[in-house]
Design a protein around this motif. Structure first.
Motif, PDB file in Angstrom:
ATOM      1  N   SER A 277       0.817  -1.218   0.000  1.00 50.76           N
ATOM      2  CA  SER A 277       0.000   0.000   0.000  1.00 50.76           C
ATOM      3  C   SER A 277       0.849   1.265   0.000  1.00 50.76           C
ATOM      4  O   SER A 277       0.404   2.332  -0.435  1.00 50.76           O
ATOM      5  N   GLU A 278       2.104   1.169   0.500  1.00 57.15           N
ATOM      6  CA  GLU A 278       3.013   2.320   0.475  1.00 57.15           C
ATOM      7  C   GLU A 278       3.913   2.298  -0.757  1.00 57.15           C
ATOM      8  O   GLU A 278       4.806   3.145  -0.896  1.00 57.15           O
ATOM      9  N   GLY A 279       3.712   1.314  -1.613  1.00 58.06           N
ATOM     10  CA  GLY A 279       4.495   1.240  -2.839  1.00 58.06           C
ATOM     11  C   GLY A 279       5.900   0.726  -2.639  1.00 58.06           C
ATOM     12  O   GLY A 279       6.780   0.997  -3.467  1.00 58.06           O
ATOM     13  N   ARG A 280       6.118  -0.076  -1.564  1.00 52.98           N
ATOM     14  CA  ARG A 280       7.472  -0.546  -1.301  1.00 52.98           C
ATOM     15  C   ARG A 280       7.780  -1.865  -1.998  1.00 52.98           C
ATOM     16  O   ARG A 280       8.922  -2.162  -2.294  1.00 52.98           O
ATOM     17  N   GLY A 281       6.762  -2.709  -2.226  1.00 56.61           N
ATOM     18  CA  GLY A 281       7.021  -3.985  -2.845  1.00 56.61           C
ATOM     19  C   GLY A 281       5.757  -4.776  -3.071  1.00 56.61           C
ATOM     20  O   GLY A 281       4.654  -4.344  -2.720  1.00 56.61           O
ATOM     21  N   THR A 282       5.939  -5.966  -3.649  1.00 58.05           N
ATOM     22  CA  THR A 282       4.812  -6.856  -3.905  1.00 58.05           C
ATOM     23  C   THR A 282       5.162  -8.248  -3.418  1.00 58.05           C
ATOM     24  O   THR A 282       6.330  -8.630  -3.294  1.00 58.05           O
ATOM     25  N   CYS A 283       4.116  -9.041  -3.133  1.00 58.10           N
ATOM     26  CA  CYS A 283       4.285 -10.392  -2.597  1.00 58.10           C
ATOM     27  C   CYS A 283       4.294 -11.405  -3.735  1.00 58.10           C
ATOM     28  O   CYS A 283       3.416 -11.391  -4.607  1.00 58.10           O
ATOM     29  N   THR A 284       5.290 -12.281  -3.741  1.00 57.83           N
ATOM     30  CA  THR A 284       5.382 -13.361  -4.721  1.00 57.83           C
ATOM     31  C   THR A 284       5.431 -14.693  -3.969  1.00 57.83           C
ATOM     32  O   THR A 284       5.486 -14.738  -2.736  1.00 57.83           O
ATOM     33  N   GLU A 285       5.443 -15.789  -4.718  1.00 57.22           N
ATOM     34  CA  GLU A 285       5.473 -17.096  -4.058  1.00 57.22           C
ATOM     35  C   GLU A 285       6.780 -17.349  -3.320  1.00 57.22           C
ATOM     36  O   GLU A 285       6.869 -18.214  -2.451  1.00 57.22           O
ATOM     37  N   HIS A 286       7.809 -16.581  -3.646  1.00 60.07           N
ATOM     38  CA  HIS A 286       9.094 -16.726  -2.973  1.00 60.07           C
ATOM     39  C   HIS A 286       9.303 -15.682  -1.880  1.00 60.07           C
ATOM     40  O   HIS A 286      10.348 -15.677  -1.233  1.00 60.07           O
ATOM     41  N   GLY A 287       8.351 -14.793  -1.679  1.00 58.51           N
ATOM     42  CA  GLY A 287       8.481 -13.751  -0.680  1.00 58.51           C
ATOM     43  C   GLY A 287       8.327 -12.382  -1.294  1.00 58.51           C
ATOM     44  O   GLY A 287       7.848 -12.220  -2.431  1.00 58.51           O
ATOM     45  N   CYS A 288       8.768 -11.376  -0.555  1.00 56.74           N
ATOM     46  CA  CYS A 288       8.610  -9.993  -1.011  1.00 56.74           C
ATOM     47  C   CYS A 288       9.580  -9.673  -2.150  1.00 56.74           C
ATOM     48  O   CYS A 288      10.763 -10.038  -2.089  1.00 56.74           O
TER      49      CYS A 288
END
Length: 1139
Positions: A277-288
């Motif tokens: 929500s703060e634009g820092r990253g996205t979640c993937t199956e391997h983590g952030c």
């Protein structure tokens, strides 16, 4: 309750209990305890008490005091006795049974209510709990648990753990004995409430057995520990649950649910949804997956502010170590030796680019060591000093040729300097630092600067040694400036920008940690005291990753349990010291990082602008790598933010261009001259800062200390003052070169006698006080004016603790003896000598020595009973097979004795006769067998007595334990009993003394000859009333006292008076000058509180002397006395002269 406790309770009642209590109900029940306690107190007062009874004017005060004392003792004593009784098994804490109002504890428990752990016990279930007991653990505790699970793994989980840091330890061995690999040594505040130092607080034993041992000293106790264990379990951060409840356990390995990761499924894959929500990253199956400018498991770290991350090597990982050496050469990290609990090798290398570890296989080189120093010069590694095995610190200097992969011992023998060998390099030292200082213009001046450390001979060193690489010469530097306090486990970091070495922290004399920060100029050899750090610590790291900003990480912050009750053993803090502004700042560490940060004894190295933290200790030896990457200055857009932020670099504000820049872009020589550059925040003087400065300056007692610091102090005729002299007229001394030279100011920082007289300063400048145990400046700097009770030369210094090689000699000289290490250390150097819990059992008392001088290698044989043997985690009992309790205590584990260490054949102790956690059922010490298969001994033989035939019969003495003998008491007919262990007779007649009742106590006016049933008499003086107080503990054995007197006035009658506070019987006889036989006057006469009086007329008895022979002598035999009691006796011829 012991006497000291009575004293404390009496004082407490006297202070806080003004009421008068009705204590008659308790008097009969507690009378013996009261008499014993009062007797012990009077014993401590000494013989003056007897004299006090003869001083009439003090008697009323004495009676009041005794009455108050009696009431207090009865009041507190009765309740203490009541508390120790049990009425049901609930009163025995669930660890024993209540039998005859007394708790009989199960194996593994002790205490009046079985509330404390104790001894050694085997646990064979698939899961269970290990804890120290209820409340705080007991002082002086030894507890051992053997978890026995053949062909299984054992996972031990710490739920709660809080002990005295550095002194009370829990040991976990991967096996059934103390010779098994040591997995962990836990100490300090580790897991309590929400505080924890590890995300997964577990230890795994792979051998199918785990020996857990707890040792606490006699000083402080804390809440202790609560531990669970499981067999063939998977890792977890929650006790009793596999995989933290976030996965499935398959063959000891966790398969995590979709949103979790980590060995214990304890880490969220995408914590905080990666700050999407703060634009820092996205979640993937391997983590952030973090966006540019963000780092970390949750993408919460801003790269321009500096960030932390775990480094994951490929393949092999070393076993882990602490207090090792570490240097970077080209693209590799070299880790040299260190404490690894005998698991590590001498040299490991880590390839930064390939992310792999390698072990250097070398056939020749130095022994393993820790707390040494390591520097890189050219293509050679130089290691100096350190602790080698149980030998203690060494003075060895070794060089490792990286290209040739070979070691060379380049230790040189010290030559005499300053008229002595004591203070000539290289010194035997550990816990020091070594810093490389090179000279680009003259390589002959390239040197290694060794600062501080601990020496077994000289104590905590505050000296500087220099080793010149090109010539191989050692020098002891004589620096000037602030009189620094030496230490162990400090840091020394070289800042090329300021051209100084910054020395921070360390463990100092009296085992306190230091907040001091010093700078040392290696060229001018001047010390300066800088701003104190916010906290004290030792075994931390300090590094200049970037110019002018020193980064301090981790360390042991425990600074004395009595002061703070549990300061953390293991710090995870990062601090920064600004060398330009002389200020300290905190650098926040992230919550989300795969590695655990808290540790001490680690190393810190710089590679390509990043800080690499390797290894260290957090109860276990660590082998992980953590990287800190510094941020930058350019993103800080205003002056306040620029100067107030330290993102791993020192930022300054370029006023001309209105931008924030790294200080390294400005040459040091130009920094102070450039008025367009702001270096430090605007620090207007606040009142609290002013008061702190005034206080600090007032503490400096000499000119050098006053002016050689950064506190704006000046030296005035009246002493040290802040900025100005108080009278406003005196000229203040502002600089070191204006201070009068006085080498005596350095005396107080020398903490041993040898250091006091070997510091290279002029003779007789310092003297060692035998009484204060301090190095003091001479009153007169004159060798002709020596001071009494001070040591003036090292020739007369006492032996240092490290020179003692046996427990007896060590403890007799006020040192600490480490039982398992076989090493004697100074009381002020215990934590520095064993920073990783290497000392499993220590003592300062000769009575607790487990060996006798030359028998250090056979400590188990010191134990003479199976019960004593079983309490030691290193020992087991070999029964002799006679089924009478005879046997031998031997080193070993659950599987059997370690026979190879004693060169004994395997048949020495068959497995069916070996006992490690239990004892044979029949324990009659070889003096009887047992009834059937029970533990009840048949009638004891060999003059022994007791339920286990473990003591001699009355009238005999000796040690019948484990087949020992008893022998008759030899008391010359003056006693029927003696001390059961020493044979010292309990003489039954007052005034008869000696181990065999062979003398009369002439010192106290008893005369006669007790040999062959003879008698001793107290010589009564005429016209004196004597009061005999038989209430001491030693008086309880007396059954008789004799008096005699010879009236000296022939023309006067003689009156006799006697009174006893407790009924007794009396015979009175007389003897004349011309006869040897005594004539009876009274026989079996009662003596009581009612005075007995008799008159002997001059007409019936002839009194006086012929020459020196009395005509008549009266003998009084008072018998069947029952101490404690008071006796008053007098023979009177002239009542007017009665005293």
């Amino acid at each position: 309750m012991n006497t000291i406790l009575y004293y404390k309770l009496i004082i407490r009642i006297a202070k806080h209990q003004p009421k008068v209590y009705n204590i008659s109900c308790c008097i009969s029940y507690c009378s013996f305890s009261i008499e014993l306690a009062i007797g012990q107190m009077f014993d401590s007062i000494g013989s003056k008490y007897d004299q006090m009874c003869l001083i009439p004017f003090k008697s009323k005060y004495r009676r009041k005091w005794l009455l108050l004392l009696l009431g207090a003792v009865v009041f507190v004593g009765c309740f203490a006795v009541a508390d120790s009784k049990c009425s049901s098994e609930e009163d025995c804490s669930g660890h024993g049974i209540c039998l005859n109002d007394t708790c009989v504890c199960n194996d593994g428990w002790q205490g009046v209510q079985c509330q404390y752990c104790g001894g050694k016990v085997r646990l064979g279930t698939s899961n269970g709990t290990i804890y120290d007991g209820f409340g705080n653990y007991s002082l002086g505790t030894k507890c051992s648990w053997l978890i026995d699970a053949p062909n299984s793994t054992i996972t031990i989980h710490l739920q709660e753990f809080a002990t005295e840091c550095g002194w009370d330890h829990l040991y976990i061995f991967d096996g059934d004995s103390v010779n098994s690999p040591l997995l962990a040594v836990f100490s300090g505040l580790m897991y309590k409430d929400s505080y924890k130092i590890r995300q997964v607080p577990e230890v795994v034993a792979q051998s199918g057995a785990a020996l857990v041992h707890f040792f606490s000293d006699d000083a402080f106790n804390m809440s202790g520990f609560n531990i669970t264990y499981r067999i063939n379990a998977c890792p977890s951060n929650v006790s009793g649950v596999d995989c933290s409840g976030n996965g499935v356990c398959i063959d000891g390995v966790c398969t995590c649910d979709g949103h979790w990761t980590g060995t214990a499924c304890h880490l969220e894959k995408c914590p905080g949804n990666c700050g999407r929500s703060e634009g820092r990253g996205t979640c993937t199956e391997h983590g952030c997956k973090c966006k540019g400018g963000f780092k970390g498991k949750d993408c919460s770290q801003v790269t321009v502010n500096g960030y932390w991350e775990s480094v994951q090597p490929n393949g092999f990982i070393p076993p882990g170590s602490a207090s090792h050496g570490a240097v970077v050469w080209k693209d590799s990290l070299y880790v040299i030796s260190g404490e690894s609990y005998n698991k590590g090798s001498m040299l490991y290398t880590y390839d930064f680019n390939g992310h792999v570890w390698e072990t250097a296989h070398l056939t020749h080189g130095p022994q393993m060591r820790y707390a040494h120093s390591t520097v890189l010069y050219g293509d050679k590694l130089f290691i100096y000093g350190g602790i080698v095995g149980n030998r203690g610190p060494t003075s060895e200097l070794w060089a490792f040729d990286i290209n040739a992969k070979s070691w060379e011992n380049i230790t040189v023998r010290p030559v005499s300097c300053n008229g002595s060998y004591l203070l000539c390099g290289p010194l035997r030292v550990a816990g020091h630092t070594a810093t490389l200082v090179t000279n680009v213009k003259n390589s002959m001046a390239d040197r290694m600067i060794v600062i501080f450390g601990h020496s077994p001979l000289l104590g905590y060193l505050n000296i500087v040694q220099e080793y010149y690489f090109r010539t191989g010469e050692w020098h002891i530097v004589k620096p000037s400036g602030f009189p620094v306090k030496g230490g162990y486990g400090h840091t020394a970091a070289w800042d090329k920008y300021t051209g100084k070495i910054y020395v921070y922290g360390g463990s100092t004399s009296k085992q306190t940690l230091s907040t001091n920060l010093y700078s040392y100029d290696p060229h001018s050899q001047i010390w300066t005291l800088l701003a104190d750090a916010p906290s004290a610590r030792f075994l931390h790291s300090a590094t200049f990753v970037n110019p002018a900003l020193m980064l301090v990480f981790g360390g042991n912050m425990h600074n004395g349990t009595s002061n703070n009750g549990g300061t953390k053993c293991y710090s995870s803090e990062m601090m920064a010291y600004d060398a330009i502004c002389d200020t300290w700042h905190s650098i926040a560490a992230p919550d989300q990082i795969q590695s655990d940060l808290a540790r001490y004894g680690h190393s810190a190295s710089v590679f390509k602008g990043s800080l690499y933290i390797y290894g260290g200790f957090d109860g276990q030896m660590l082998s992980d790598i953590i990287r800190y990457r510094s941020g930058g200055c350019e993103h800080l857009v205003n002056q306040q933010a620029c100067l107030g932020t330290r993102p791993g670099v020192k930022c300054v504000w370029d006023q001309k261009n209105a931008k924030c820049i790294n200080v390294k872009t400005i040459r040091r020589q130009l920094l102070n001259k450039n008025s367009d550059v702001s270096k430090c925040p605007d620090t207007r003087l606040r009142m609290d800062t002013l008061f702190k400065s005034l206080e600090d300056c007032g503490l400096f007692e000499d000119c050098t200390s006053c002016v050689q610091n950064t506190r704006d102090c000046v030296w005035c005729p009246s002493g040290c003052s802040y900025k100005y002299c108080n009278d406003g007229n005196s000229s203040a001394v502002l600089s070191l070169d204006k201070c009068p030279a006085d080498p005596r100011i350095y005396c107080k920082e020398l903490n041993t006698c040898n250091a006091c007289h070997s510091h290279g300063i002029p003779n007789y400048t310092c003297n060692w006080s035998r009484y204060l145990l301090q190095c003091k400046p001479s009153i007169a700097h004159n060798p002709n004016k020596l001071i009494l009770n001070q040591v003036h030369t090292s020739t007369y210094c006492p032996r240092v603790c490290a020179e003692f090689t046996s427990c007896q000699s060590c403890t007799e000289d006020e040192c600490i003896w480490c039982q398992n290490e076989g090493r004697c250390v100074d009381k002020n150097a215990y934590t520095s000598s064993f920073p990783y819990g290497q000392c499993r059992d220590w003592t300062t008392e000769s009575s607790k020595c487990r060996s006798r001088g030359s028998e250090e290698e056979s400590q188990c044989s010191f134990y003479s009973t199976c019960a004593q043997c079983r309490d030691d985690p290193a020992c087991g009992w070999c029964d002799d097979g006679s089924r009478t309790g005879l046997g031998k205590c031997m080193p070993g584990g659950y599987a059997g004795p370690t026979l190879h260490t004693q060169s004994l054949p395997s048949s020495t102790c068959p497995s069916e006769r070996w006992h490690f956690t239990t004892c044979p059922v029949c324990q009659c010490n070889g003096h009887a067998s047992c009834k059937g298969n029970s533990s009840m001994c048949l009638p004891c033989k060999d003059l022994t007595d007791g339920a286990h035939c473990d003591r001699c019969m009355p009238g005999y003495w000796g040690s019948p334990v484990n087949g020992g003998k008893c022998q008759p008491c030899e008391c010359n007919g003056q006693a029927t009993q003696c001390h059961p262990e020493t044979g010292k007779c309990y003489c039954t007649t007052k005034g008869v003394v000696g181990d065999h009742c062979q003398n009369c106590d002439k010192y106290n006016h008893y005369f006669g000859d007790p040999i062959n049933n003879g008698l001793c008499y107290y010589e009564v003086t005429m016209n004196y009333q004597f009061t005999f107080n038989l209430s001491k503990k030693a008086d309880l054995q007396y059954k008789q006292i004799n008096f005699r007197v010879s009236p000296d006035q022939p023309n006067l009658d003689t009156d006799f008076y006697i009174k006893c506070s407790v009924p007794a019987l009396m015979n009175l006889t007389m003897k004349t000058a011309n006869t040897k036989e005594e004539s009876s006057i009274f026989t079996g006469q009662s003596c009581s509180n009612e005075p007995f009086r008799a008159k002997f007329a001059k007409s019936q008895y002839k009194f006086g002397y012929l020459n020196v022979v009395p005509f008549t002598t009266f003998q009084v035999y008072l018998y069947d006395i029952q101490p404690p009691l008071l006796i008053q006796v007098a023979f009177i011829q002239n009542p007017q002269k009665l005293r």
